[in-house]
Design a protein around this motif. Structure first.
Motif, mmCIF file in Angstrom:
data_model
loop_
_atom_site.group_PDB
_atom_site.id
_atom_site.type_symbol
_atom_site.label_atom_id
_atom_site.label_comp_id
_atom_site.label_asym_id
_atom_site.label_seq_id
_atom_site.Cartn_x
_atom_site.Cartn_y
_atom_site.Cartn_z
ATOM 1 N N ASP A 76 13.830 24.321 24.300
ATOM 2 C CA ASP A 76 14.980 24.674 24.911
ATOM 3 C C ASP A 76 14.695 26.085 25.603
ATOM 4 O O ASP A 76 15.364 26.583 26.522
ATOM 5 C CB ASP A 76 16.100 25.008 24.004
ATOM 6 C CG ASP A 76 16.816 23.342 23.528
ATOM 7 O OD1 ASP A 76 16.427 22.655 24.391
ATOM 8 O OD2 ASP A 76 17.386 23.571 22.851
ATOM 9 N N ASP A 96 19.140 18.005 28.546
ATOM 10 C CA ASP A 96 18.036 17.417 29.041
ATOM 11 C C ASP A 96 18.098 17.411 30.609
ATOM 12 O O ASP A 96 17.386 17.551 31.320
ATOM 13 C CB ASP A 96 17.278 16.215 28.597
ATOM 14 C CG ASP A 96 16.808 16.393 27.219
ATOM 15 O OD1 ASP A 96 16.586 17.488 26.693
ATOM 16 O OD2 ASP A 96 16.617 15.355 26.562
ATOM 17 N N GLN A 140 22.701 12.933 36.658
ATOM 18 C CA GLN A 140 22.420 12.752 35.361
ATOM 19 C C GLN A 140 22.931 11.745 34.932
ATOM 20 O O GLN A 140 24.150 11.097 35.404
ATOM 21 C CB GLN A 140 23.440 14.048 34.732
ATOM 22 C CG GLN A 140 23.702 13.673 33.221
ATOM 23 C CD GLN A 140 24.827 14.478 32.656
ATOM 24 O OE1 GLN A 140 25.308 15.566 33.391
ATOM 25 N NE2 GLN A 140 25.334 13.995 31.584
ATOM 26 N N GLY A 161 16.786 12.036 31.224
ATOM 27 C CA GLY A 161 17.999 11.546 31.644
ATOM 28 C C GLY A 161 18.735 11.593 32.876
ATOM 29 O O GLY A 161 19.710 11.782 32.994
ATOM 30 N N GLY A 182 21.914 10.395 31.265
ATOM 31 C CA GLY A 182 21.756 10.589 29.988
ATOM 32 C C GLY A 182 22.050 11.992 29.486
ATOM 33 O O GLY A 182 23.079 12.547 29.609
ATOM 34 N N ASP A 183 21.297 12.345 28.408
ATOM 35 C CA ASP A 183 21.435 13.520 27.710
ATOM 36 C C ASP A 183 21.851 14.690 28.684
ATOM 37 O O ASP A 183 20.979 15.094 29.457
ATOM 38 C CB ASP A 183 20.552 14.056 26.830
ATOM 39 C CG ASP A 183 20.720 15.259 26.002
ATOM 40 O OD1 ASP A 183 21.315 16.089 26.479
ATOM 41 O OD2 ASP A 183 20.363 15.180 24.891
#
Length: 184
Positions: A79, A52, A46, A30, A48-49
């Motif tokens: 994670d 991530d 960044q 992302g 996206g998410d």
């Protein structure tokens, strides 16, 4: 926006054939990568998410420090996976000492580096003046400690014994998963 600088000879690996690797990182993490192939600077934005996207700089840096893109992308699989770097150059007195210290970490026919991987489940790459690690926090800590012991001049046998002890602890704790999550 974050920035990472990678070595010139790793830019092609980061971009991949026809930009394929770069697009895969962008879609999986992302992020949007802006790569300056003149100086090796990579801007990571960044898109996206956010969780991530936090791993984006580590993925780029891991590729820059010698990891294959597939291995660096495993940072997104869990994670708890992290990237760490041991700076061999920081403890080397000169280029001859650097070569000797790298040799201690690699071992005869690569055996020391292989044992670090086998006994911890982490991925370990020695590139330039660094030792890179991808693994869980516990795995990463064990590899870092083993590397630091070797860099401080500890005998290989004692470091191997340390790794064996830590391997058994990981097994007892049920944390002896292998190099790739769910893999071999």
């Amino acid at each position: 926006m974050q920035h990472v600088k990678i070595p010139q000879d790793r830019i092609g690996v980061l971009i991949g054939e026809g930009g394929e690797t770069m697009r895969r990182i962008e879609s999986r993490a992302g992020v949007r990568l802006d790569i300056d192939s003149e100086n090796g600077k990579v801007a990571i934005e960044q898109v996206g998410d956010p969780v991530d996207a936090l791993k984006g700089p580590d993925i780029v840096e891991a590729i820059g420090r010698g990891f294959a893109p597939e291995d660096a992308l495993t940072l997104l699989d869990d994670d708890m996976r992290m990237f760490d770097l041991v700076d061999i150059g920081a403890v080397a007195r000169n280029s001859k000492d650097m070569k000797r210290k790298k040799g201690r970490l690699i071992g005869e026919n690569g055996r020391t580096r292989e044992l670090m991987e086998e006994l911890t489940g982490a991925m370990v790459v020695i590139y330039g003046s660094t030792l890179g690690i991808i693994g869980s926090p516990k795995q990463t800590k064990i590899v870092r400690e083993a590397a630091e012991r070797l860099l401080d001049g500890a005998p290989h046998g004692s470091v191997y014994s340390f790794l064996e002890r830590k391997h058994n602890e990981l097994k007892r704790e049920g944390l002896d998963y292998h190099r790739y999550p769910g893999g071999t």
